[in-house]
Write an enzyme that holds these catalytic residues in place. Structure first.
Site, mmCIF file in Angstrom:
data_model
loop_
_atom_site.group_PDB
_atom_site.id
_atom_site.type_symbol
_atom_site.label_atom_id
_atom_site.label_comp_id
_atom_site.label_asym_id
_atom_site.label_seq_id
_atom_site.Cartn_x
_atom_site.Cartn_y
_atom_site.Cartn_z
ATOM 1 N N TRP A 1 0.957 -1.239 0.272
ATOM 2 C CA TRP A 1 0.185 0.018 -0.174
ATOM 3 C C TRP A 1 1.105 0.858 0.884
ATOM 4 C CZ3 TRP A 1 2.166 1.746 4.329
ATOM 5 C CH2 TRP A 1 2.133 1.136 5.587
ATOM 6 N N ASN A 2 2.241 1.616 0.266
ATOM 7 C CA ASN A 2 3.010 2.834 0.486
ATOM 8 C C ASN A 2 2.883 3.468 -0.853
ATOM 9 O OD1 ASN A 2 4.750 0.235 -0.382
ATOM 10 N ND2 ASN A 2 6.140 1.483 0.391
ATOM 11 N N LYS B 1 -1.946 -7.467 -8.408
ATOM 12 C CA LYS B 1 -3.191 -7.595 -7.144
ATOM 13 C C LYS B 1 -2.537 -6.217 -6.676
ATOM 14 C CE LYS B 1 -3.952 -9.321 -3.194
ATOM 15 N NZ LYS B 1 -4.182 -7.793 -2.756
ATOM 16 N N GLY C 1 6.525 -6.142 -0.875
ATOM 17 C CA GLY C 1 5.276 -6.148 0.988
ATOM 18 C C GLY C 1 6.496 -6.411 1.969
ATOM 19 N N GLU D 1 10.628 -8.276 -3.473
ATOM 20 C CA GLU D 1 11.421 -6.943 -2.303
ATOM 21 C C GLU D 1 10.532 -6.365 -0.831
ATOM 22 O OE1 GLU D 1 13.680 -4.805 -3.404
ATOM 23 O OE2 GLU D 1 13.682 -5.031 -5.361
ATOM 24 N N LEU D 2 11.650 -6.942 -0.086
ATOM 25 C CA LEU D 2 10.891 -7.107 1.238
ATOM 26 C C LEU D 2 11.392 -5.327 2.374
ATOM 27 C CD1 LEU D 2 11.630 -10.878 1.748
ATOM 28 C CD2 LEU D 2 9.967 -9.199 0.155
ATOM 29 N N CYS E 1 10.237 1.219 2.526
ATOM 30 C CA CYS E 1 10.890 0.127 3.172
ATOM 31 C C CYS E 1 12.797 0.423 3.039
ATOM 32 C CB CYS E 1 10.833 -0.737 1.818
ATOM 33 S SG CYS E 1 11.366 -0.240 -0.287
ATOM 34 N N GLU F 1 11.101 -3.675 11.308
ATOM 35 C CA GLU F 1 10.563 -2.573 11.048
ATOM 36 C C GLU F 1 9.354 -2.624 11.448
ATOM 37 O OE1 GLU F 1 9.044 -3.881 7.246
ATOM 38 O OE2 GLU F 1 10.561 -1.953 6.397
#
Ligand code: NAD
Length: 492
Positions: A151-152, A175, A228, A250-251, A284, A385
């Site tokens: 969502w960011n 998605k 996410g 990408e975490l 992130c 985080e």
């Protein structure tokens, strides 16, 4: 109430379930629209349409140059609609207009860059060790790509996936996050306007379990590109492994921003503040651990707190607002709970620490810019985080100590080094276990430069030439140029 349908096979379509869910404005705390609640039936429709476009439709017949031209055209349309898209993102996401206008005006560059790259992906002729054979390689698109976004930063992060995937010749089912779906749906329509054939870009909206999981599991999806939370990334990677699917992840991060005593302190203060409080800390790459050399600790903290105190919270649509609301209600609660945890762990609260209560915050989900001092690296606030406007300050003695503390987390996404000593900047950059190192700067990102994580921060790279390779597979072609094929049953 405005409703946003899904986008499948070049058309808006209602959900198979007939159900809708609410989307809220984080500044007003009000439902402003409804989003189609997708399920496995919608996923199947979208994947089938993406598969048909990939294997038999006009897209599959296009040259790489034609694909590149379409990417250029969609870039132009995004530039035309930058303000409209930015307004949508501000309302649905609470992102600052000042940030979103710049971001939406910058997005076309990804489509121009990857559009230009589309017809420059060449195979190779291999100088074989065997006489009588001509051997060459081809780089072929993987097929249907599932692009799952958080969502960011919905449009930016979707773009990091869509532009290289389409340049490679893949087709895409996006998605978006259930918290911020509206902008992606509107965005996808621009691809049809640009002339992309039906099925090349699809959007299925809904929740992780109803849409994300069936998308990952669908046998016709050949690649999953995900941004996410690391826990979701792990689940996706495990599910994908069962079908040997390609995956990029990408975490999150717990990025160190390291300030040495010889740094330009004014610059470093600005970099530390923007490193954590930009986008309300919901990035992130947020520089959420500030590592300060002991000798400058007090001076630096004074300057830092003085600057951070001036941050103006308020309506994200106003161009002079500097810190907006947290995007989702669960995230708002999570951020507040980390403030409590840090206090219990013994960190010293230097600034903020409460929900935003200024009149300009209205009913929005605001958290004051918050700074904790005397943090030790083993506290939860230094290891986990938060994804919000919370900064932890940790002291270090010397270069070795700084590097050891910086690397002592399971993540490895961004990192900052502030020093005037060029030798030190090179030494430290080499020793940091992170995908990006910024020296005397923080957070710079470009479509041309690789972006991604070490350790638990992810797999694969976005942006740059590296990104297009994530959507290609190599075929090696052997041609016999005159060797007689021997009888296999005659022993020699
Ligand atoms: P999230 O992992 O909860 O959700 C991300 C997306 O995955 C959403 O679209 C969600 O619906 C979907 N999803 C959830 N469960 C799923 C499943 N089982 N299968 C498939 N899809 C599923 O993350 P979030 O809360 O939306 O975003 C915040 C997180 O994203 C933070 O932890 C942040 O660090 C990370 N993030 C990382 C980067 C990066 O580039 N490294 C960028 C932005 C955000």
């Amino acid at each position: 109430m405005q409703r946003f349908e899904m986008f499948i096979n070049g058309e808006s379509c209602a959900p198979a379930s007939g159900e809708w869910f609410d989307t809220e404005n984080p500044f007003t705390d009000e439902t402003w629209a409804q989003i189609a609640k997708g399920n496995a039936t919608d996923v199947d429709l979208a994947v089938q349409s993406a598969h048909a476009a990939f294997s038999t439709g006009p897209w599959s017949q296009m040259s790489a140059s034609q694909r590149g031209l379409l990417l250029h055209r969609v870039g132009d349309l995004i530039a035309r609609d930058a303000k409209r898209l930015a307004e949508l993102e501000v309302r649905d996401n609470g992102k600052l207009m000042a940030e979103m206008l710049g971001q939406c005006q910058y997005l076309p560059q990804w489509y121009y860059y990857f559009g230009g790259l589309a017809d420059k992906i060449q195979g190779a002729v291999i100088p074989l060790d065997k006489k009588g054979y001509f051997n060459y390689t081809r780089n072929e698109p993987l097929g249907v790509v599932a692009a799952i976004t958080p969502w960011n930063s919905p449009l930016l992060l979707a773009t990091w996936k869509i532009a290289p995937a389409l340049a490679a010749g893949c087709t895409v089912v996006i998605k978006p996050s259930e918290f911020t779906s509206a902008s992606t749906i509107e965005f996808a329509k621009l691809f049809t306007e640009a002339g992309f054939p039906p099925g090349v870009v699809n959007v299925v909206t809904g929740f992780g379990a109803d849409v994300g999981s069936p998308l990952v599991e669908h046998p016709l999806v050949k690649k999953i590109t995900f941004t996410g939370a690391d826990s979701t990334g792990r689940a996706i990677n495990e599910a994908a492994a069962r079908q040997f699917k390609h995956v990029s992840l990408e975490l999150g991060g717990k990025s160190p921003n390291i300030v040495f005593e010889d740094a330009d302190l004014e610059d470093a203060v600005n970099g530390a503040v923007s490193g954590i409080f930009a986008a309300t800390g919901q990035t992130c790459i947020a520089g959420s651990r500030l590592l300060l050399q002991t000798s400058i600790y007090d001076t630096f903290v004074d300057k830092l707190v003085t600057l951070a105190r001036t941050a103006k919270m308020g309506d994200p649509a106003s161009m002079d607002t500097q810190v907006g609301p947290v995007t989702t209600r669960p995230q708002y609660q999570k951020v507040l709970s980390y403030i409590e945890t840090a206090t219990q762990e013994g960190a010293t609260l230097l600034l903020g620490g409460k929900p935003g209560s200024a009149p300009e915050c209205g009913n929005g989900w605001f958290v004051e810019p918050t700074i904790f001092g005397d943090v030790s690296n083993n506290m939860r606030i230094a290891q986990e985080e938060v994804f919000g406007p919370i900064l932890s300050i940790i002291k270090f003695k010397d270069e070795d100590d700084a590097v050891a503390l910086a690397n002592d987390v399971r993540f490895g996404l961004g990192s900052g080094v502030w020093t005037k000593d060029i030798g030190r900047s090179i030494r430290v950059a080499e020793r940091l276990q992170a995908g990006m190192v910024w020296v005397n700067s923080y957070r710079a990102v470009s479509y041309m430069s690789p972006f991604g994580g070490y350790k638990d921060s992810g797999l694969g790279r976005e942006n740059s030439i590296d990104a297009i390779r994530e959507y290609l597979q190599t075929k090696s072609v052997w041609i016999n140029t005159g060797v007689k094929t021997a009888n296999p049953f005659v022993m020699r």
